[in-house]
Motif scaffolding. Structure first.
Motif, PDB file in Angstrom:
ATOM      1  N   ARG A   1     -23.526  17.565 -10.881  1.00  0.00           N
ATOM      2  CA  ARG A   1     -22.786  16.456 -10.258  1.00  0.00           C
ATOM      3  C   ARG A   1     -21.429  16.929  -9.734  1.00  0.00           C
ATOM      4  N   GLN A   2     -20.820  17.854 -10.447  1.00  0.00           N
ATOM      5  CA  GLN A   2     -19.556  18.420  -9.984  1.00  0.00           C
ATOM      6  C   GLN A   2     -19.761  19.150  -8.657  1.00  0.00           C
ATOM      7  N   LEU A   3     -20.823  19.932  -8.587  1.00  0.00           N
ATOM      8  CA  LEU A   3     -21.119  20.646  -7.343  1.00  0.00           C
ATOM      9  C   LEU A   3     -21.426  19.667  -6.214  1.00  0.00           C
ATOM     10  N   THR A   4     -22.151  18.600  -6.544  1.00  0.00           N
ATOM     11  CA  THR A   4     -22.472  17.601  -5.514  1.00  0.00           C
ATOM     12  C   THR A   4     -21.203  16.973  -4.952  1.00  0.00           C
ATOM     13  N   ALA A   5     -20.281  16.601  -5.837  1.00  0.00           N
ATOM     14  CA  ALA A   5     -19.027  15.985  -5.388  1.00  0.00           C
ATOM     15  C   ALA A   5     -18.256  16.936  -4.478  1.00  0.00           C
ATOM     16  N   GLN A   6     -18.230  18.212  -4.835  1.00  0.00           N
ATOM     17  CA  GLN A   6     -17.538  19.197  -4.006  1.00  0.00           C
ATOM     18  C   GLN A   6     -18.237  19.381  -2.666  1.00  0.00           C
ATOM     19  N   PHE A   7     -19.566  19.396  -2.706  1.00  0.00           N
ATOM     20  CA  PHE A   7     -20.320  19.536  -1.455  1.00  0.00           C
ATOM     21  C   PHE A   7     -20.011  18.368  -0.523  1.00  0.00           C
ATOM     22  N   ILE A   8     -20.083  17.147  -1.054  1.00  0.00           N
ATOM     23  CA  ILE A   8     -19.838  15.961  -0.223  1.00  0.00           C
ATOM     24  C   ILE A   8     -18.436  16.001   0.368  1.00  0.00           C
ATOM     25  N   ALA A   9     -17.450  16.343  -0.450  1.00  0.00           N
ATOM     26  CA  ALA A   9     -16.064  16.377   0.035  1.00  0.00           C
ATOM     27  C   ALA A   9     -15.896  17.400   1.155  1.00  0.00           C
ATOM     28  N   ARG A  10     -16.464  18.578   0.979  1.00  0.00           N
ATOM     29  CA  ARG A  10     -16.350  19.613   2.004  1.00  0.00           C
ATOM     30  C   ARG A  10     -17.146  19.247   3.252  1.00  0.00           C
ATOM     31  N   TRP A  11     -18.325  18.684   3.050  1.00  0.00           N
ATOM     32  CA  TRP A  11     -19.148  18.306   4.200  1.00  0.00           C
ATOM     33  C   TRP A  11     -18.446  17.233   5.027  1.00  0.00           C
ATOM     34  N   GLN A  12     -17.893  16.228   4.367  1.00  0.00           N
ATOM     35  CA  GLN A  12     -17.225  15.142   5.094  1.00  0.00           C
ATOM     36  C   GLN A  12     -15.968  15.637   5.797  1.00  0.00           C
ATOM     37  N   ALA A  13     -15.297  16.630   5.204  1.00  0.00           N
ATOM     38  CA  ALA A  13     -14.114  17.189   5.862  1.00  0.00           C
ATOM     39  C   ALA A  13     -14.506  17.924   7.143  1.00  0.00           C
ATOM     40  N   SER A  14     -15.671  18.588   7.110  1.00  0.00           N
ATOM     41  CA  SER A  14     -16.135  19.345   8.277  1.00  0.00           C
ATOM     42  C   SER A  14     -16.927  18.501   9.264  1.00  0.00           C
ATOM     43  N   HIS A  15     -17.526  17.401   8.759  1.00  0.00           N
ATOM     44  CA  HIS A  15     -18.361  16.539   9.603  1.00  0.00           C
ATOM     45  C   HIS A  15     -17.955  15.077   9.366  1.00  0.00           C
ATOM     46  N   PRO A  16     -16.754  14.713   9.796  1.00  0.00           N
ATOM     47  CA  PRO A  16     -16.225  13.376   9.464  1.00  0.00           C
ATOM     48  C   PRO A  16     -17.047  12.220  10.023  1.00  0.00           C
ATOM     49  N   ALA A  17     -17.833  12.447  11.043  1.00  0.00           N
ATOM     50  CA  ALA A  17     -18.619  11.356  11.632  1.00  0.00           C
ATOM     51  C   ALA A  17     -19.945  11.142  10.908  1.00  0.00           C
ATOM     52  N   ASP A  18     -20.341  12.083  10.056  1.00  0.00           N
ATOM     53  CA  ASP A  18     -21.634  11.971   9.375  1.00  0.00           C
ATOM     54  C   ASP A  18     -21.617  10.885   8.308  1.00  0.00           C
ATOM     55  N   ARG A  19     -22.783  10.320   8.077  1.00  0.00           N
ATOM     56  CA  ARG A  19     -22.939   9.310   7.026  1.00  0.00           C
ATOM     57  C   ARG A  19     -23.633   9.944   5.832  1.00  0.00           C
ATOM     58  N   VAL A  20     -23.068   9.729   4.637  1.00  0.00           N
ATOM     59  CA  VAL A  20     -23.617  10.288   3.407  1.00  0.00           C
ATOM     60  C   VAL A  20     -24.080   9.153   2.507  1.00  0.00           C
ATOM     61  N   SER A  21     -25.321   9.202   2.079  1.00  0.00           N
ATOM     62  CA  SER A  21     -25.837   8.225   1.122  1.00  0.00           C
ATOM     63  C   SER A  21     -26.327   8.975  -0.104  1.00  0.00           C
ATOM     64  N   VAL A  22     -26.169   8.362  -1.266  1.00  0.00           N
ATOM     65  CA  VAL A  22     -26.518   9.004  -2.526  1.00  0.00           C
ATOM     66  C   VAL A  22     -27.534   8.149  -3.270  1.00  0.00           C
ATOM     67  N   ARG A  23     -28.607   8.776  -3.699  1.00  0.00           N
ATOM     68  CA  ARG A  23     -29.573   8.115  -4.593  1.00  0.00           C
ATOM     69  C   ARG A  23     -29.498   8.841  -5.926  1.00  0.00           C
ATOM     70  N   ASP A  24     -29.157   8.104  -6.961  1.00  0.00           N
ATOM     71  CA  ASP A  24     -28.980   8.672  -8.300  1.00  0.00           C
ATOM     72  C   ASP A  24     -30.201   8.332  -9.143  1.00  0.00           C
ATOM     73  N   LEU A  25     -31.023   9.324  -9.419  1.00  0.00           N
ATOM     74  CA  LEU A  25     -32.272   9.099 -10.135  1.00  0.00           C
ATOM     75  C   LEU A  25     -32.061   8.865 -11.622  1.00  0.00           C
ATOM     76  N   ALA A  26     -30.852   9.131 -12.126  1.00  0.00           N
ATOM     77  CA  ALA A  26     -30.546   8.804 -13.517  1.00  0.00           C
ATOM     78  C   ALA A  26     -30.158   7.343 -13.653  1.00  0.00           C
ATOM     79  N   VAL A  27     -29.463   6.821 -12.664  1.00  0.00           N
ATOM     80  CA  VAL A  27     -29.047   5.413 -12.681  1.00  0.00           C
ATOM     81  C   VAL A  27     -30.202   4.500 -12.300  1.00  0.00           C
ATOM     82  N   GLU A  28     -30.968   4.911 -11.287  1.00  0.00           N
ATOM     83  CA  GLU A  28     -32.138   4.156 -10.850  1.00  0.00           C
ATOM     84  C   GLU A  28     -33.361   5.067 -10.877  1.00  0.00           C
TER      85      GLU A  28
END
Length: 199
Positions: A19-46
């Motif tokens: 999850r730590q790596l995922t958060a870092q990936f999302i932050a870096r991806w959004q910084a490099s691709h600000p127009a992209d849309r990110v959605s998360v499906r959490d298989l532990a929560v649902e």
């Protein structure tokens, strides 16, 4: 603008390296691709139900003959598959449990690897229908397994994703996390450095 689908599968909400790596990936991806849309499906929560008779019935039984349980199972499978079909980039966060992926992630794959939807059978064998997509797999491992006979994560996920046409797959392994000291520090640092490059 691209659509990024992130699938979390760690059973832990706190202290999870994947999850730590995922958060870092999302932050870096959004910084490099600000127009992209990110959605998360959490298989532990649902959690996604494991493959069962209702889902098989929903796939194989004519709509007018389906039971309510089969209809519900099919509706969920359709929703999961639609999310994948809409994504340009897929991110799988997969801690290693007993040398393989979490059963929740396997259940998700069982819902989205669908004949006639994400792959098709041809005279020349199965053909993936999701070509053109990219995938990133972020793993967290207590030991060091990459390239060894006990690594049943990377070969399986490459096979499963390739089967549906996703061949552009980058793996980022955080290894040695339970080995203590310099092993865990080095494993995490190397994963974070590679993540920074690809994201």
């Amino acid at each position: 603008m691209s659509q990024v689908l992130v699938i979390e599968s760690s059973a832990r909400q706190q202290g999870s390296i994947s999850r730590q790596l995922t958060a870092q990936f999302i932050a870096r991806w959004q910084a490099s691709h600000p127009a992209d849309r990110v959605s998360v499906r959490d298989l532990a929560v649902e959690p996604v139900p494991h493959l069962d008779g209702n889902l098989l019935g929903g796939w194989m039984t004519p709509a007018e003959q389906q039971s309510e349980a089969e209809q519900a199972a099919l509706a969920l499978s359709n929703r999961l598959t639609d999310e994948l079909l809409a994504a340009d980039v897929l991110v799988l966060a997969a801690p290693m449990y007993n040398f393989a992926i979490p059963s929740t992630l396997k259940a998700w794959l069982d819902h989205v690897l669908r004949a006639g939807v994400t792959f098709q059978y041809t005279e020349n064998g199965p053909q993936g229908l999701l070509s053109g997509k990219r995938a990133f797999v972020l793993t967290a491992r207590g030991g060091i397994y990459a390239g060894g006979s006990l690594d049943h994560q990377e070969p399986y996920l490459r096979q499963a994703l390739g089967f549906i046409g996703i061949h552009d797959v980058s793996f980022i392994h955080a290894e040695g996390l339970n080995m203590g000291g310099e092993f865990s520090e080095k494993g995490l640092a190397e994963a974070q450095a590679k993540l920074a490059q690809v994201a």
